[in-house]
Design an enzyme around this catalytic site. Sequence first.
Site, mmCIF file in Angstrom:
data_model
loop_
_atom_site.group_PDB
_atom_site.id
_atom_site.type_symbol
_atom_site.label_atom_id
_atom_site.label_comp_id
_atom_site.label_asym_id
_atom_site.label_seq_id
_atom_site.Cartn_x
_atom_site.Cartn_y
_atom_site.Cartn_z
ATOM 1 N N LYS A 151 5.593 18.375 -3.752
ATOM 2 C CA LYS A 151 5.846 18.648 -2.335
ATOM 3 C C LYS A 151 6.718 19.865 -2.342
ATOM 4 O O LYS A 151 6.777 21.024 -1.569
ATOM 5 C CB LYS A 151 6.089 17.563 -1.560
ATOM 6 C CG LYS A 151 5.198 16.606 -1.454
ATOM 7 C CD LYS A 151 5.595 15.155 -0.824
ATOM 8 C CE LYS A 151 4.610 14.257 -0.652
ATOM 9 N NZ LYS A 151 4.951 12.767 -0.399
ATOM 10 N N GLY A 211 0.989 -1.192 0.052
ATOM 11 C CA GLY A 211 -0.042 0.076 0.302
ATOM 12 C C GLY A 211 0.689 1.152 -0.009
ATOM 13 O O GLY A 211 0.300 2.399 0.373
#
Lengths: 395, 395
Positions: free
Chosen positions: A196, A178
């Site tokens: 970011k 995940g």
Amino acid sequence: MSKITIGLFGFGVVGEGLCNVLAKVQMKEAVVKKICIRDGRKPRSLPRELFTDRPGDILDDPSINLVVELIDDAEAAYHVVRRALENGVPVVSGNKKMLAYHLEELIALQEARGVALLYDASACGSIPVIRNLEEYYDNDLLISVKGILNGSSNFILSKIFNENMEYGEALRMAQELGFAESDPTFDVEGYDSLFKLVIITVHAFGTYVHPDDLLTFGISKLGADDIRYAREKGVRVKLVAQVVKLGPDKFTMFVLPQLITRDKYIYSVEDEFNGVVIKGECYGKQFMFGKGAGGYPTGSSVLSDITARLHDYRYEYKKRHGATRFSYTDDCSFRLYLRYAREEDLALFPFESITERYWSDNYKYVIGHVRLADLVKIKEEIARRDVFIAAAPLN
Amino acid sequence: MSKITIGLFGFGVVGEGLCNVLAKVQMKEAVVKKICIRDGRKPRSLPRELFTDRPGDILDDPSINLVVELIDDAEAAYHVVRRALENGVPVVSGNKKMLAYHLEELIALQEARGVALLYDASACGSIPVIRNLEEYYDNDLLISVKGILNGSSNFILSKIFNENMEYGEALRMAQELGFAESDPTFDVEGYDSLFKLVIITVHAFGTYVHPDDLLTFGISKLGADDIRYAREKGVRVKLVAQVVKLGPDKFTMFVLPQLITRDKYIYSVEDEFNGVVIKGECYGKQFMFGKGAGGYPTGSSVLSDITARLHDYRYEYKKRHGATRFSYTDDCSFRLYLRYAREEDLALFPFESITERYWSDNYKYVIGHVRLADLVKIKEEIARRDVFIAAAPLN
């Protein structure tokens, strides 16, 4: 605000993580009233009546005084955030792509409407990098912010370097755990880190730079020869995002794989962790390290933004109102490692000087100085070629 | 506040560092109007007319709207800070001893007078640990804060472990480089770390614990045998301050040398650096690392508190108003390494069980479980004996 009534958009890993964190900390001052999701029929872990697939059920509900936007789709996120801010409702967002493309406009909208948009969770999950740049490192002469900002690609690099996995195998493992999306492009090609970095730069130097203008190169083309080369030299390949001051009112920024020597803090940042080094003239280097992804760490970071609203906190964008107007420049050179197969691929790269060169039948590389501006110009072309590039540190 | 007029107490390493940092960042919103020093005749690096030896020149000047207290003497600092707060003038302080002994009263005074006292510089120099505990890790279920909070003692330990220096030689070097005071007791006996831990705990768990009630043991008795033992086991001795949650509403805290294994973040914190690990249920471990001492890093941290006042920032002491009232307990056991010479010294220690024991003519140690409360009772006696103790991590 003494009581926060939340309208939540999205119930993926982070959205569900936030609800779990809220339940765990038993916070009485903040409740989720409604959750807007795309697919209303999918089974969910919370009561049916909490969910809706109509954005208006949140955006038109006057009792909701905070919109928390945690959806995947950047375009849909933008419309939600803009509408909420236009209505004077504060927003917490975790969508780095949306922010990286629309931050300039969204800052203007915040100022025009006197309403807050918080997004500490959008960069580095649980590491409070934006808040610290905004609040704590706001007065010093900042030199640089460098870091490993993407957990998925760092996880893959760790498995390759520490467990001798092949790239594809490591990527599959990241997906199974995940850490990586089913479409991992954003993570492994460096776009997630770049988004970011764009957000961080607004709080580090006060200047917004459009992500399309910047150099990004990821790790998907890292090959066995590059790994062997790095091992022989005692360095690790890390995907590093950096913004570095150059001169009194300029900075440069890019996302590139880097050959990192053992004496650097980020050399030891492994697996899905993120690490950020903030360098200032007075305090030297500050290193912050923590989990950069996952439902709980990111949910916890979203919750920090939510509780900040209990104290009416908003970003002041202090650097934007500072004495110095910093601007982005790509007029700078740095040392580049280029692994290539065909001579015409090498010829694409406008090296100013070549300081090392090696070739054999199967493995060829050069190391030399190259201007960032020259690389930015050919970045789409670089992405199409069978080459791998990595930077040596600027300083 | 749009303009800050500072009255500064103290012009030592940090006070002068602050003035240098202020000059370097060319901040227009904050100016030092007056500096109160003990010895008015000592030559100084700034103009004569800035200095005074009369506290009233600052405390009675209505144009001064921020008192910055950076003096060595904790008792004198307390009187300055109390008088300023009573006058309604906000204060920035760096005096950890003064704060550790008077914080309870000074918090009450802040609340009674509606005036701010900021002191991020008092713990960990440039690492914003208090601000982050207060603002960012304020909502999650905090498990522990552990760290190397004293640069001087860590510098000495690094020289011993990495460069084979003897304790006395390393201490002299620390003093020559300005990392340790001429009276190094506070640093090497753990009191400096303890004072910082008391302050941190107020912001981590909302509870003030008097430093005299706590166990502290330093590094001055670390011997060649202890060092050889640590090397053989592949661990490093670090002076660690920690506060750890035990059960739903208790925590324990102490400062002790610890045998630190290679897999811990603080294993790699070397020289005069500080490192703090904040652990929470949702975000896992956060590690912050930076310079913990020195004029520029600490001056820079003081400046962060000063600029926070431009935005009327004050600590909310959120954990003190939280749902859970945490209290300190010493009713817990942990594994202790004890190196001793005489059997009567061993007999002093009320071990619950001994799991390892070694003796030879020149070197004797035991490792076993011991209750913290039993150690606290005999702490003055331990300090007088020829023994060295170190903790194994609690978790």
